[in-house]
Design a protein around this motif. Structure first.
Motif, PDB file in Angstrom:
ATOM      1  N   LEU A 241      15.776  62.105  92.283  1.00  0.00           N
ATOM      2  CA  LEU A 241      15.716  63.518  92.661  1.00  0.00           C
ATOM      3  C   LEU A 241      16.859  64.311  92.017  1.00  0.00           C
ATOM      4  O   LEU A 241      16.656  65.416  91.516  1.00  0.00           O
ATOM      5  N   TYR A 242      18.047  63.740  92.024  1.00  0.00           N
ATOM      6  CA  TYR A 242      19.225  64.398  91.476  1.00  0.00           C
ATOM      7  C   TYR A 242      19.058  64.682  89.979  1.00  0.00           C
ATOM      8  O   TYR A 242      19.420  65.754  89.503  1.00  0.00           O
ATOM      9  N   ASN A 243      18.501  63.712  89.269  1.00  0.00           N
ATOM     10  CA  ASN A 243      18.287  63.883  87.828  1.00  0.00           C
ATOM     11  C   ASN A 243      17.239  64.951  87.525  1.00  0.00           C
ATOM     12  O   ASN A 243      17.092  65.368  86.382  1.00  0.00           O
ATOM     13  N   ARG A 244      16.498  65.359  88.548  1.00  0.00           N
ATOM     14  CA  ARG A 244      15.469  66.396  88.404  1.00  0.00           C
ATOM     15  C   ARG A 244      15.767  67.575  89.336  1.00  0.00           C
ATOM     16  O   ARG A 244      14.863  68.246  89.810  1.00  0.00           O
TER      17      ARG A 244
ATOM     18  N   LEU B 201       6.964  60.262  92.924  1.00  0.00           N
ATOM     19  CA  LEU B 201       7.940  59.425  93.629  1.00  0.00           C
ATOM     20  C   LEU B 201       7.401  58.018  93.831  1.00  0.00           C
ATOM     21  O   LEU B 201       8.117  57.034  93.626  1.00  0.00           O
ATOM     22  N   ALA B 202       6.129  57.916  94.237  1.00  0.00           N
ATOM     23  CA  ALA B 202       5.516  56.603  94.479  1.00  0.00           C
ATOM     24  C   ALA B 202       5.505  55.755  93.211  1.00  0.00           C
ATOM     25  O   ALA B 202       5.787  54.558  93.254  1.00  0.00           O
ATOM     26  N   THR B 203       5.185  56.376  92.081  1.00  0.00           N
ATOM     27  CA  THR B 203       5.087  55.606  90.836  1.00  0.00           C
ATOM     28  C   THR B 203       6.446  55.371  90.189  1.00  0.00           C
ATOM     29  O   THR B 203       6.732  54.265  89.746  1.00  0.00           O
ATOM     30  N   GLN B 204       7.299  56.373  90.160  1.00  0.00           N
ATOM     31  CA  GLN B 204       8.562  56.269  89.432  1.00  0.00           C
ATOM     32  C   GLN B 204       9.687  55.597  90.224  1.00  0.00           C
ATOM     33  O   GLN B 204      10.547  54.955  89.633  1.00  0.00           O
TER      34      GLN B 204
ATOM     35  N   ILE C 108       8.730  70.260 100.237  1.00  0.00           N
ATOM     36  CA  ILE C 108       7.837  71.379  99.957  1.00  0.00           C
ATOM     37  C   ILE C 108       6.460  70.937 100.450  1.00  0.00           C
ATOM     38  O   ILE C 108       5.823  70.087  99.826  1.00  0.00           O
ATOM     39  N   HIS C 109       6.051  71.453 101.597  1.00  0.00           N
ATOM     40  CA  HIS C 109       4.828  71.002 102.272  1.00  0.00           C
ATOM     41  C   HIS C 109       3.643  70.888 101.310  1.00  0.00           C
ATOM     42  O   HIS C 109       3.304  71.826 100.609  1.00  0.00           O
ATOM     43  N   GLY C 110       3.045  69.704 101.299  1.00  0.00           N
ATOM     44  CA  GLY C 110       1.853  69.463 100.491  1.00  0.00           C
ATOM     45  C   GLY C 110       2.115  69.273  99.011  1.00  0.00           C
ATOM     46  O   GLY C 110       1.196  69.008  98.238  1.00  0.00           O
ATOM     47  N   ARG C 111       3.357  69.408  98.584  1.00  0.00           N
ATOM     48  CA  ARG C 111       3.653  69.312  97.151  1.00  0.00           C
ATOM     49  C   ARG C 111       4.606  68.188  96.807  1.00  0.00           C
ATOM     50  O   ARG C 111       4.430  67.516  95.805  1.00  0.00           O
ATOM     51  N   GLY C 112       5.673  68.024  97.596  1.00  0.00           N
ATOM     52  CA  GLY C 112       6.634  66.979  97.268  1.00  0.00           C
ATOM     53  C   GLY C 112       8.017  67.280  97.813  1.00  0.00           C
ATOM     54  O   GLY C 112       8.171  67.954  98.828  1.00  0.00           O
ATOM     55  N   VAL C 113       9.018  66.783  97.102  1.00  0.00           N
ATOM     56  CA  VAL C 113      10.407  66.871  97.546  1.00  0.00           C
ATOM     57  C   VAL C 113      11.227  67.467  96.412  1.00  0.00           C
ATOM     58  O   VAL C 113      10.996  67.172  95.248  1.00  0.00           O
ATOM     59  N   GLN C 114      12.195  68.292  96.787  1.00  0.00           N
ATOM     60  CA  GLN C 114      13.055  68.927  95.795  1.00  0.00           C
ATOM     61  C   GLN C 114      14.517  68.689  96.177  1.00  0.00           C
ATOM     62  O   GLN C 114      14.906  68.865  97.321  1.00  0.00           O
ATOM     63  N   CYS C 115      15.312  68.272  95.189  1.00  0.00           N
ATOM     64  CA  CYS C 115      16.756  68.132  95.376  1.00  0.00           C
ATOM     65  C   CYS C 115      17.417  69.390  94.841  1.00  0.00           C
ATOM     66  O   CYS C 115      17.129  69.834  93.737  1.00  0.00           O
TER      67      CYS C 115
END
Length: 96
Positions: A27-30, A40-43, A84-91
């Motif tokens: 997350l930090y790198n992005r 997230l699941a794949t990487q 972010i509901h329904g989209r993912g996670v943001q750092c």
């Protein structure tokens, strides 16, 4: 090993599990970018897609990370790891 700093406080490496560290590094790198649950699941977890992940594994790991941020600096989890509901996670913890 990378060192994460939350509000000027270094996060000890022993404070994070290996999976939490991998997730935070990813997350930090992005930082600033929404990372989808599939990504997230794949990487981070190495699954083929998000549906393969069992028992809210990603949500639980994100929750654990937030708690560990909070233990270092009050209200830091709300500012730095955002779902972010329904989209993912943001750092939002930016590299120096």
């Amino acid at each position: 090993l990378d060192q994460f700093v939350v509000d000027g406080i270094p996060m000890p490496h022993t404070h994070l599990s290996p999976m939490e560290h991998s997730l935070l590094r990813f997350l930090y790198n992005r930082a600033g970018r929404i990372c989808s649950y599939d990504e997230l699941a794949t990487q981070v977890w190495g699954y083929n897609r998000y549906e393969t992940v069992q028992n809210n594994t990603i949500a639980k790991t994100v929750s654990n990370l937030r708690k560990k941020f909070e233990s270092l600096s009050a209200n830091s989890s709300d500012r730095y790891i955002v779902t972010i509901h329904g989209r993912g996670v943001q750092c939002q913890l930016r590299p120096p």
